[in-house]
Each structure stands twice: as structure tokens, then as C-alpha cells.
Design an enzyme around this catalytic site. Structure first.
Site, mmCIF file in Angstrom:
data_model
loop_
_atom_site.group_PDB
_atom_site.id
_atom_site.type_symbol
_atom_site.label_atom_id
_atom_site.label_comp_id
_atom_site.label_asym_id
_atom_site.label_seq_id
_atom_site.Cartn_x
_atom_site.Cartn_y
_atom_site.Cartn_z
ATOM 1 N N LYS A 1 -17.326 -51.949 73.043
ATOM 2 C CA LYS A 1 -16.517 -51.346 74.104
ATOM 3 C C LYS A 1 -15.074 -51.842 74.048
ATOM 4 O O LYS A 1 -14.850 -53.050 73.984
ATOM 5 C CB LYS A 1 -17.129 -51.629 75.471
ATOM 6 C CG LYS A 1 -18.417 -50.851 75.679
ATOM 7 C CD LYS A 1 -18.952 -50.975 77.085
ATOM 8 C CE LYS A 1 -20.184 -50.106 77.257
ATOM 9 N NZ LYS A 1 -20.839 -50.331 78.543
ATOM 10 N N ARG B 1 -11.725 -48.019 66.448
ATOM 11 C CA ARG B 1 -12.732 -47.386 65.578
ATOM 12 C C ARG B 1 -13.015 -48.217 64.322
ATOM 13 O O ARG B 1 -14.173 -48.483 63.992
ATOM 14 C CB ARG B 1 -12.229 -45.995 65.183
ATOM 15 C CG ARG B 1 -13.297 -45.128 64.555
ATOM 16 C CD ARG B 1 -12.727 -43.777 64.163
ATOM 17 N NE ARG B 1 -12.053 -43.116 65.277
ATOM 18 C CZ ARG B 1 -11.222 -42.094 65.155
ATOM 19 N NH1 ARG B 1 -10.967 -41.593 63.958
ATOM 20 N NH2 ARG B 1 -10.640 -41.552 66.212
ATOM 21 N N ASN C 1 -9.248 -40.273 70.680
ATOM 22 C CA ASN C 1 -9.756 -39.017 71.255
ATOM 23 C C ASN C 1 -9.488 -38.920 72.760
ATOM 24 O O ASN C 1 -9.989 -38.008 73.421
ATOM 25 C CB ASN C 1 -11.262 -38.915 71.006
ATOM 26 C CG ASN C 1 -11.587 -38.781 69.525
ATOM 27 O OD1 ASN C 1 -11.185 -37.813 68.897
ATOM 28 N ND2 ASN C 1 -12.271 -39.755 68.966
ATOM 29 N N THR D 1 -18.179 -42.388 78.110
ATOM 30 C CA THR D 1 -18.240 -41.903 76.726
ATOM 31 C C THR D 1 -18.915 -42.922 75.813
ATOM 32 O O THR D 1 -19.207 -42.613 74.666
ATOM 33 C CB THR D 1 -16.832 -41.590 76.183
ATOM 34 O OG1 THR D 1 -15.956 -42.565 76.694
ATOM 35 C CG2 THR D 1 -16.368 -40.214 76.588
ATOM 36 N N GLU E 1 -10.248 -51.735 84.213
ATOM 37 C CA GLU E 1 -10.874 -51.914 82.896
ATOM 38 C C GLU E 1 -12.352 -52.270 83.001
ATOM 39 O O GLU E 1 -12.749 -53.030 83.882
ATOM 40 C CB GLU E 1 -10.183 -53.085 82.174
ATOM 41 C CG GLU E 1 -9.298 -52.707 81.041
ATOM 42 C CD GLU E 1 -9.986 -52.088 79.834
ATOM 43 O OE1 GLU E 1 -11.222 -52.161 79.724
ATOM 44 O OE2 GLU E 1 -9.280 -51.525 79.004
ATOM 45 N N ASP E 2 -13.149 -51.736 82.061
ATOM 46 C CA ASP E 2 -14.580 -52.094 82.041
ATOM 47 C C ASP E 2 -14.914 -53.097 80.941
ATOM 48 O O ASP E 2 -16.034 -53.624 80.920
ATOM 49 C CB ASP E 2 -15.453 -50.850 81.827
ATOM 50 C CG ASP E 2 -15.326 -50.303 80.417
ATOM 51 O OD1 ASP E 2 -14.173 -50.155 79.952
ATOM 52 O OD2 ASP E 2 -16.353 -50.052 79.778
ATOM 53 N N ASP F 1 -8.203 -47.472 82.113
ATOM 54 C CA ASP F 1 -8.882 -47.340 80.836
ATOM 55 C C ASP F 1 -9.693 -46.044 80.935
ATOM 56 O O ASP F 1 -9.932 -45.549 82.039
ATOM 57 C CB ASP F 1 -9.789 -48.566 80.651
ATOM 58 C CG ASP F 1 -10.701 -48.449 79.460
ATOM 59 O OD1 ASP F 1 -10.196 -48.172 78.367
ATOM 60 O OD2 ASP F 1 -11.921 -48.634 79.623
ATOM 61 N N LEU F 2 -10.104 -45.481 79.804
ATOM 62 C CA LEU F 2 -10.859 -44.215 79.870
ATOM 63 C C LEU F 2 -12.371 -44.451 79.756
ATOM 64 O O LEU F 2 -13.119 -44.249 80.722
ATOM 65 C CB LEU F 2 -10.386 -43.272 78.752
ATOM 66 C CG LEU F 2 -11.138 -41.947 78.659
ATOM 67 C CD1 LEU F 2 -10.969 -41.095 79.904
ATOM 68 C CD2 LEU F 2 -10.657 -41.166 77.430
ATOM 69 N N ASP F 3 -12.796 -44.899 78.562
ATOM 70 C CA ASP F 3 -14.227 -45.048 78.293
ATOM 71 C C ASP F 3 -14.810 -46.147 79.166
ATOM 72 O O ASP F 3 -14.414 -47.307 79.066
ATOM 73 C CB ASP F 3 -14.455 -45.403 76.817
ATOM 74 C CG ASP F 3 -14.047 -44.266 75.887
ATOM 75 O OD1 ASP F 3 -13.912 -43.139 76.366
ATOM 76 O OD2 ASP F 3 -13.885 -44.522 74.687
ATOM 77 N N SER G 1 -5.842 -46.176 76.850
ATOM 78 C CA SER G 1 -7.135 -46.186 76.141
ATOM 79 C C SER G 1 -6.944 -46.516 74.667
ATOM 80 O O SER G 1 -5.963 -46.102 74.051
ATOM 81 C CB SER G 1 -7.790 -44.809 76.271
ATOM 82 O OG SER G 1 -8.885 -44.697 75.405
ATOM 83 N N ALA G 2 -7.929 -47.231 74.113
ATOM 84 C CA ALA G 2 -7.916 -47.537 72.677
ATOM 85 C C ALA G 2 -8.339 -46.321 71.856
ATOM 86 O O ALA G 2 -8.212 -46.321 70.632
ATOM 87 C CB ALA G 2 -8.870 -48.692 72.396
ATOM 88 N N SER G 3 -8.830 -45.288 72.529
ATOM 89 C CA SER G 3 -9.411 -44.153 71.808
ATOM 90 C C SER G 3 -8.378 -43.142 71.327
ATOM 91 O O SER G 3 -7.527 -42.689 72.094
ATOM 92 C CB SER G 3 -10.421 -43.439 72.703
ATOM 93 O OG SER G 3 -10.876 -42.268 72.056
ATOM 94 N N LYS H 1 -6.973 -54.048 72.134
ATOM 95 C CA LYS H 1 -7.191 -54.994 73.223
ATOM 96 C C LYS H 1 -7.981 -56.164 72.628
ATOM 97 O O LYS H 1 -8.840 -55.916 71.791
ATOM 98 C CB LYS H 1 -7.992 -54.327 74.346
ATOM 99 C CG LYS H 1 -7.300 -53.095 74.935
ATOM 100 C CD LYS H 1 -8.268 -52.260 75.760
ATOM 101 C CE LYS H 1 -7.634 -50.947 76.185
ATOM 102 N NZ LYS H 1 -8.542 -50.033 76.877
HETATM 103 P P1 B16 Z 1 -11.956 -43.608 69.009
HETATM 104 P P2 B16 Z 1 -11.311 -47.282 75.834
HETATM 105 C C1 B16 Z 1 -12.395 -47.272 73.339
HETATM 106 O O1 B16 Z 1 -11.891 -46.602 74.460
HETATM 107 C C2 B16 Z 1 -13.911 -47.368 73.375
HETATM 108 O O2 B16 Z 1 -14.333 -48.217 74.425
HETATM 109 C C3 B16 Z 1 -14.420 -47.931 72.068
HETATM 110 O O3 B16 Z 1 -15.832 -47.981 72.081
HETATM 111 C C4 B16 Z 1 -13.924 -47.039 70.904
HETATM 112 O O4 B16 Z 1 -14.348 -47.557 69.647
HETATM 113 C C5 B16 Z 1 -12.405 -46.977 70.966
HETATM 114 O O5 B16 Z 1 -12.008 -46.463 72.221
HETATM 115 C C6 B16 Z 1 -11.833 -46.103 69.858
HETATM 116 O O6 B16 Z 1 -12.256 -44.780 70.042
HETATM 117 O O7 B16 Z 1 -12.885 -43.770 67.832
HETATM 118 O O8 B16 Z 1 -12.218 -42.358 69.812
HETATM 119 O O9 B16 Z 1 -10.509 -43.716 68.588
HETATM 120 O O10 B16 Z 1 -12.467 -48.011 76.460
HETATM 121 O O11 B16 Z 1 -10.172 -48.181 75.439
HETATM 122 O O12 B16 Z 1 -10.874 -46.072 76.628
HETATM 123 MG MG MG Z 2 -13.336 -49.025 78.283
#
Ligand code: B16
Ligand code: MG
Length: 217
Positions: free
Chosen positions: A44, A48, A117, A16, A168-169, A8-10, A113-115, A144
Site C-alpha cells: 500500500k 508500481r 492511474n 482500489t 492517508e491510509d 491519498d486515493l487508494d 497519490s502514488a498511482s 512515500k
Molecule cells: P499504479 P495511493 C498507490 O496509491 C497504491 O497504494 C499502491 O498499492 C500502488 O502500487 C501505487 O499507488 C502505484 O499505483 O501502479 O497505479 O501507478 O495509495 O498512493 O493512492
Molecule cells: Mg493509500
């Protein structure tokens, strides 16, 4: 036989969460309410738009869909400004050494990662080239605890879930890994991540053999 590690990233590779918190809080404040860092824990690993729904419910606000998209976009612009200043020194302690050990052992590396970014963050911290596969919030459409993000990563490497360890955190992320049939290592508190095969406080001093011993115990 473990062939790959999916990170996982964040909260695992970088913190982040503090930037997400700052940007979401700025939005909430503009809308006339506030929330705490403890509340932020619930966001977490959450996508978004789902994060926005949770935050709006804290403020007791009902907002039309079109307006919601604009709010999410505003938060994301602030978030992107914050992460644009990230440097490799923001990689969490012990992560570079652990990644190096995995590469020396021939263990393949993926990001799940769910992000949306995630790619930009990986570029800023200089890790993008070290990962064979990067699955982000653009590729994974289901949040997730759905295992989709990790299943896409495993499939891209031509591996089965049982050949991969997920780090994963977030509680939802550990659950996603387990639902998908992966080995799961929680990074954080055993009280929150206790369902994982093993929980570590962080990567400092961690060795792959130790991980193998614990997940196979
Ligand atoms: P974004 P992960 C997740 O990343 C974050 O933990 C979560 O807080 C955030 O809302 C989500 O990514 C979406 O991020 O707005 O940048 O698309 O923990 O899965 O790496
Ligand atoms: Mg995370």
C-alpha cells in the site's frame, strides 16, 4: 489556519487495493508462486516498480530490468481493466458528505497519490472535477515516505504544508506527510498509523470541526 485537505486515493477515497491485489496476484501465480492479502498490506502506497521488486523477492525470483518492465506493464493492463468498471458507488462511506462539507466551508481539495492511474480512477468515480489539484505517480517521482507528492500539491495551491491536512491510509504516507510538515490524519488502524496527529476508522459521520479539534490538540 487550515486552507486545504490533501487526500491519498487508494485506501482513503476508494478501495482500489483489492484490484491491485488481484492483478499482482495473477502475475505472481503466472510466475509460479502466491501471496496473501496480509502480504499485500506491504504494497500500500508503494510505487508500481517497488511493489514488483517486493513481490519478486517473495517468489525468490531475480529478473532482469527489461523483463521487470514488461511484467509491471502486464499487471497494469489487468489493473486498468479492473478499474475501468469502477462507479461512483465505490467511493468509500462518508467520503462524499465530508467532501461536500469541506467545499461548503471553502476548504480547498487536492489529491496526492502514488498511482499513475489516479486520474483515471477519479474520472470513473466522478470526483475529478471536485478537486482543484490532482498529483499522481506521473508528477511525483519519489515514493512515500518522501513528502514530494504532498509538497507538489501544496505548492500548486500556493500553500504551506502547515496550512494543509493530509488524509492517508498507509504508514509510509503518514510518515511522508509528517516529514513534509503537514498535519496528518490516518485512515485505518491506530496500531499502524499511530504517528499521525489523529487516526479515524473512516469518514462516516466525520465533521471538519472535529478534525480541527483533534489535530490542534
Ligand atoms: P499504479 P495511493 C498507490 O496509491 C497504491 O497504494 C499502491 O498499492 C500502488 O502500487 C501505487 O499507488 C502505484 O499505483 O501502479 O497505479 O501507478 O495509495 O498512493 O493512492
Ligand atoms: Mg493509500
Amino acid at each position: 489556519m487550515i486552507q486545504a485537505c490533501i487526500f491519498d486515493l487508494d485506501g482513503v477515497i476508494v478501495d482500489t487495493a483489492k484490484y491491485h491485489f488481484q492483478a499482482w496476484r495473477r502475475l505472481a501465480n503466472e510466475l509460479g508462486f502466491d501471496f496473501s492479502e496480509a502480504d499485500n498490506e506491504q504494497l500500500k502506497g508503494v510505487s508500481r516498480m517497488e511493489s514488483l521488486d517486493i513481490i519478486l523477492s517473495w517468489g525468490g525470483l531475480a529478473v532482469p530490468e527489461v523483463q521487470k518492465r514488461k511484467l509491471a506493464e502486464r499487471k497494469n493492463e489487468w489493473y486498468k481493466e479492473l478499474i475501468s468498471h469502477m462507479q461512483p458507488d465505490e467511493i468509500l462511506p462518508g467520503v462524499p458528505a465530508f467532501l461536500q462539507e469541506l467545499q461548503q466551508l471553502g476548504i480547498r481539495l487536492a489529491l496526492g497519490s502514488a498511482s499513475k492511474n489516479a486520474g483515471a480512477v477519479m474520472q470513473c468515480i466522478g470526483l475529478a472535477q471536485q478537486f482543484e489539484v490532482i498529483v499522481d505517480g506521473h508528477l511525483a517521482t519519489r515514493s512515500k515516505p518522501d513528502p514530494q507528492v504532498f509538497l507538489i500539491a501544496a505548492e500548486a495551491m500556493g500553500l504551506l504544508p502547515g496550512q494543509c491536512i493530509v488524509f492517508e491510509d498507509a504508514e509510509s504516507g503518514v510518515e511522508a506527510a509528517l516529514r513534509g510538515g503537514f498535519y496528518a490524519v490516518g485512515v485505518g488502524s491506530p496500531a499502524v498509523l499511530g504517528k499521525a496527529h489523529w487516526v479515524i476508522p473512516g469518514f462516516e459521520g466525520l465533521h471538519f470541526q472535529e478534525v480541527l479539534r483533534h489535530i490542534q490538540a
